[in-house]
Design an enzyme around this catalytic site. Structure first.
Site, PDB file in Angstrom:
ATOM      1  N   ASN A 147       0.868  -1.170   0.000  1.00 12.95           N
ATOM      2  CA  ASN A 147       0.000   0.000   0.000  1.00 12.95           C
ATOM      3  C   ASN A 147       0.909   1.225   0.000  1.00 12.95           C
ATOM      4  O   ASN A 147       1.509   1.557   1.022  1.00 12.95           O
ATOM      5  CB  ASN A 147      -0.895  -0.033   1.256  1.00 12.95           C
ATOM      6  CG  ASN A 147      -1.723   1.227   1.406  1.00 12.95           C
ATOM      7  OD1 ASN A 147      -1.762   2.070   0.503  1.00 12.95           O
ATOM      8  ND2 ASN A 147      -2.390   1.363   2.545  1.00 12.95           N
ATOM      9  N   TRP A 148       1.009   1.846  -1.150  1.00 10.42           N
ATOM     10  CA  TRP A 148       1.949   2.974  -1.281  1.00 10.42           C
ATOM     11  C   TRP A 148       1.414   4.251  -0.647  1.00 10.42           C
ATOM     12  O   TRP A 148       2.125   5.242  -0.564  1.00 10.42           O
ATOM     13  CB  TRP A 148       2.275   3.218  -2.766  1.00 10.42           C
ATOM     14  CG  TRP A 148       3.011   2.103  -3.440  1.00 10.42           C
ATOM     15  CD1 TRP A 148       3.370   0.895  -2.890  1.00 10.42           C
ATOM     16  CD2 TRP A 148       3.506   2.077  -4.790  1.00 10.42           C
ATOM     17  NE1 TRP A 148       4.045   0.128  -3.809  1.00 10.42           N
ATOM     18  CE2 TRP A 148       4.141   0.830  -4.986  1.00 10.42           C
ATOM     19  CE3 TRP A 148       3.456   2.980  -5.845  1.00 10.42           C
ATOM     20  CZ2 TRP A 148       4.731   0.478  -6.201  1.00 10.42           C
ATOM     21  CZ3 TRP A 148       4.041   2.629  -7.064  1.00 10.42           C
ATOM     22  CH2 TRP A 148       4.677   1.394  -7.235  1.00 10.42           C
ATOM     23  N   LYS A 149       0.165   4.254  -0.252  1.00  9.60           N
ATOM     24  CA  LYS A 149      -0.466   5.440   0.356  1.00  9.60           C
ATOM     25  C   LYS A 149      -0.234   6.666  -0.536  1.00  9.60           C
ATOM     26  O   LYS A 149      -0.191   6.526  -1.748  1.00  9.60           O
ATOM     27  CB  LYS A 149       0.037   5.619   1.796  1.00  9.60           C
ATOM     28  CG  LYS A 149      -0.176   4.330   2.624  1.00  9.60           C
ATOM     29  CD  LYS A 149       0.044   4.491   4.106  1.00  9.60           C
ATOM     30  CE  LYS A 149      -0.207   3.162   4.811  1.00  9.60           C
ATOM     31  NZ  LYS A 149      -0.080   3.247   6.263  1.00  9.60           N
ATOM     32  N   HIS A 196      -9.510   1.317   4.937  1.00  8.75           N
ATOM     33  CA  HIS A 196      -8.229   1.439   5.645  1.00  8.75           C
ATOM     34  C   HIS A 196      -8.432   2.344   6.860  1.00  8.75           C
ATOM     35  O   HIS A 196      -9.228   3.290   6.810  1.00  8.75           O
ATOM     36  CB  HIS A 196      -7.161   2.021   4.704  1.00  8.75           C
ATOM     37  CG  HIS A 196      -5.788   1.926   5.288  1.00  8.75           C
ATOM     38  ND1 HIS A 196      -5.328   2.822   6.223  1.00  8.75           N
ATOM     39  CD2 HIS A 196      -4.789   1.020   5.096  1.00  8.75           C
ATOM     40  CE1 HIS A 196      -4.095   2.470   6.579  1.00  8.75           C
ATOM     41  NE2 HIS A 196      -3.742   1.387   5.921  1.00  8.75           N
ATOM     42  N   GLU A 243      -5.270  -4.904  10.530  1.00  6.40           N
ATOM     43  CA  GLU A 243      -4.249  -3.880  10.753  1.00  6.40           C
ATOM     44  C   GLU A 243      -4.516  -3.181  12.085  1.00  6.40           C
ATOM     45  O   GLU A 243      -5.318  -2.231  12.134  1.00  6.40           O
ATOM     46  CB  GLU A 243      -4.275  -2.849   9.619  1.00  6.40           C
ATOM     47  CG  GLU A 243      -3.969  -3.425   8.259  1.00  6.40           C
ATOM     48  CD  GLU A 243      -3.381  -2.365   7.320  1.00  6.40           C
ATOM     49  OE1 GLU A 243      -2.385  -2.660   6.666  1.00  6.40           O
ATOM     50  OE2 GLU A 243      -3.916  -1.231   7.275  1.00  6.40           O
ATOM     51  N   SER A 299       3.640  -2.197  10.289  1.00  4.35           N
ATOM     52  CA  SER A 299       5.086  -2.277  10.482  1.00  4.35           C
ATOM     53  C   SER A 299       5.687  -3.633  10.082  1.00  4.35           C
ATOM     54  O   SER A 299       6.602  -4.129  10.739  1.00  4.35           O
ATOM     55  CB  SER A 299       5.460  -1.923  11.922  1.00  4.35           C
ATOM     56  OG  SER A 299       5.063  -0.589  12.209  1.00  4.35           O
ATOM     57  N   GLY A 341       2.952  -1.123   4.305  1.00  5.43           N
ATOM     58  CA  GLY A 341       2.977   0.303   4.006  1.00  5.43           C
ATOM     59  C   GLY A 341       4.400   0.755   3.711  1.00  5.43           C
ATOM     60  O   GLY A 341       4.934   0.546   2.621  1.00  5.43           O
ATOM     61  N   GLY A 342       5.032   1.364   4.696  1.00  4.60           N
ATOM     62  CA  GLY A 342       6.348   1.987   4.524  1.00  4.60           C
ATOM     63  C   GLY A 342       7.371   1.114   3.798  1.00  4.60           C
ATOM     64  O   GLY A 342       8.070   1.595   2.894  1.00  4.60           O
TER      65      GLY A 342
HETATM   66  P1  13P Z   1       3.165   0.395   7.724  1.00  2.00           P
HETATM   67  O1  13P Z   1       3.654  -0.898   7.110  1.00  2.00           O
HETATM   68  O2  13P Z   1       3.875   1.595   7.233  1.00  2.00           O
HETATM   69  O3  13P Z   1       3.070   0.301   9.223  1.00  2.00           O
HETATM   70  O4  13P Z   1       1.642   0.587   7.193  1.00  2.00           O
HETATM   71  C1  13P Z   1       0.750  -0.463   7.295  1.00  2.00           C
HETATM   72  C2  13P Z   1      -0.452  -0.126   6.504  1.00  2.00           C
HETATM   73  O5  13P Z   1      -1.210   0.745   6.873  1.00  2.00           O
HETATM   74  C3  13P Z   1      -0.686  -0.851   5.244  1.00  2.00           C
HETATM   75  O6  13P Z   1      -1.958  -0.610   4.750  1.00  2.00           O
END
Ligand code: 13P
Length: 254
Positions: free
Chosen positions: A12-14, A98, A170, A216, A237-238
Site C-alpha cells: 500500500n503505497w499510500k 483502511h 491492521e 510495520s 505500508g512503509g
Molecule cells: P506500515 O507498514 O507503514 O506500518 O503501514 C501499514 C499499513 O497501513 C498498510 O496498509
C-alpha cells in the site's frame, strides 16, 4: 513455507510516488520478484500512477490494486473514482476501509460494505481492512471492535463474494509506528476474525478467506508472522516504498 491458503502480499503505497518514481519502483520489483510464483503479489499505487504502472506491469506477475473507490457507479460525485474506471487500468484489487480513511474521511462499516458490494459487482477483489486502536485493545475491547467491523464491513456479501474478498487485520497502533503485533497477537486476532467469518458465512468459506496482517511489516519480522497458521499474507505500508525492502519481505515469506 507450506500454507493452507496461497499467501498474498500487497504494497500500500499510500500518498507516495510521482509517476516517475512509481515506474522506477515497478521496474525494480519486476527485476527482484519476476520469478515469484508462490505468492500473489499486489501493488497499490496512488490513482495518478495507475495508468503508467498498469502498462509497466502488464507482462509481469505483479497485480494492481487501488487504495479506495466510490460506492457509486458514476455520476455527480466530484473527486470520486468508480470501479469501472479502475478496471480500465486492469486493476484487480481495491483496499477498502483502511484505518486512515476510517479516521480522516470518517468511513463507516456500512459505507465499506457498500463499496465492497460495488467492487464485487465489477469483479474487483476488495481488501477489507479492520483493526483496533491501542485504547480499545487496552480497554479489553479488541474482540468486540473486530467483530463489529467484520460484521458491518462484509454485511450483505454472498458466500461466493466473501471467499473472493481479502481481510486485512491492521491494528491501528502498529501502523507506521514501528510497533509490530507479536506473532501471538497476530495469530490470535486472525483466528478470532476467522471464527467470526465462519459464523457469518460457514466454516469452509471462512477457511478459504485470506487474512493479511498489516502494521510495520518488514523483512526482519515477515517470516515469523507469515508462519502463523491464520496469517495468509501482508499489507505493507512503509516497507513497500522501496524495492529492496519489499522484495526481502516477499522472499522471507516463502
Ligand atoms: P506500515 O507498514 O507503514 O506500518 O503501514 C501499514 C499499513 O497501513 C498498510 O496498509
Amino acid at each position: 513455507m507450506d500454507k493452507e491458503r496461497k499467501l498474498i502480499i500487497a504494497g500500500n503505497w499510500k500518498m507516495n510516488k510521482t509517476v516517475a518514481e512509481a515506474l522506477d519502483l515497478v521496474q525494480g520489483l519486476k527485476r527482484e520478484l519476476g520469478a515469484i510464483k508462490e505468492v500473489d503479489l499486489v501493488i497499490c499505487p496512488p490513482f495518478t500512477a495507475l495508468s503508467e504502472v498498469s502498462k509497466a506491469s502488464l507482462d509481469s506477475n505483479i497485480r494492481l490494486g487501488a487504495q479506495n473507490m466510490s460506492e457509486h457507479g458514476g455520476g455527480a460525485y466530484t473527486g470520486e473514482v468508480s470501479a469501472l474506471m479502475l478496471k480500465e487500468f486492469s486493476v484487480k484489487y481495491v483496499i477498502l476501509g483502511h484505518s486512515e480513511r476510517r479516521q480522516y474521511q470518517k468511513e463507516s462499516d456500512a459505507l465499506v460494505a457498500r463499496k465492497a458490494a460495488a467492487a464485487h459487482a465489477m469483479e474487483l477483489k476488495p481488501i477489507i481492512c479492520v483493526g483496533e486502536t491501542l485504547q480499545e485493545r487496552e480497554g479489553g475491547l479488541m474482540e468486540k471492535v473486530l467483530e463489529t467491523q467484520i460484521r458491518g464491513s462484509l454485511a450483505g456479501l454472498s458466500k461466493e463474494q466473501a471467499v473472493e474478498s481479502i481481510v486485512a487485520y491492521e491494528p491501528v497502533w502498529a501502523i507506521d509506528t514501528g510497533k509490530t503485533a507479536s506473532t501471538e497477537q497476530a495469530q490470535s486476532a486472525h483466528a478470532f476474525i476467522r471464527s467470526i467469518l465462519s459464523g457469518m458465512f460457514d466454516e469452509p468459506a471462512a477457511k478459504r478467506i485470506r487474512i493479511q496482517y498489516g502494521g510495520s511489516v518488514k523483512a526482519a519480522n515477515a517470516r515469523e508472522l507469515m508462519s502463523q497458521a491464520d496469517v495468509d499474507g501482508a499489507l505493507v505500508g512503509g516497507a513497500s516504498l522501496e524495492e529492496r525492502s519489499f522484495a526481502d519481505i516477499v522472499k522471507n515469506s516463502i
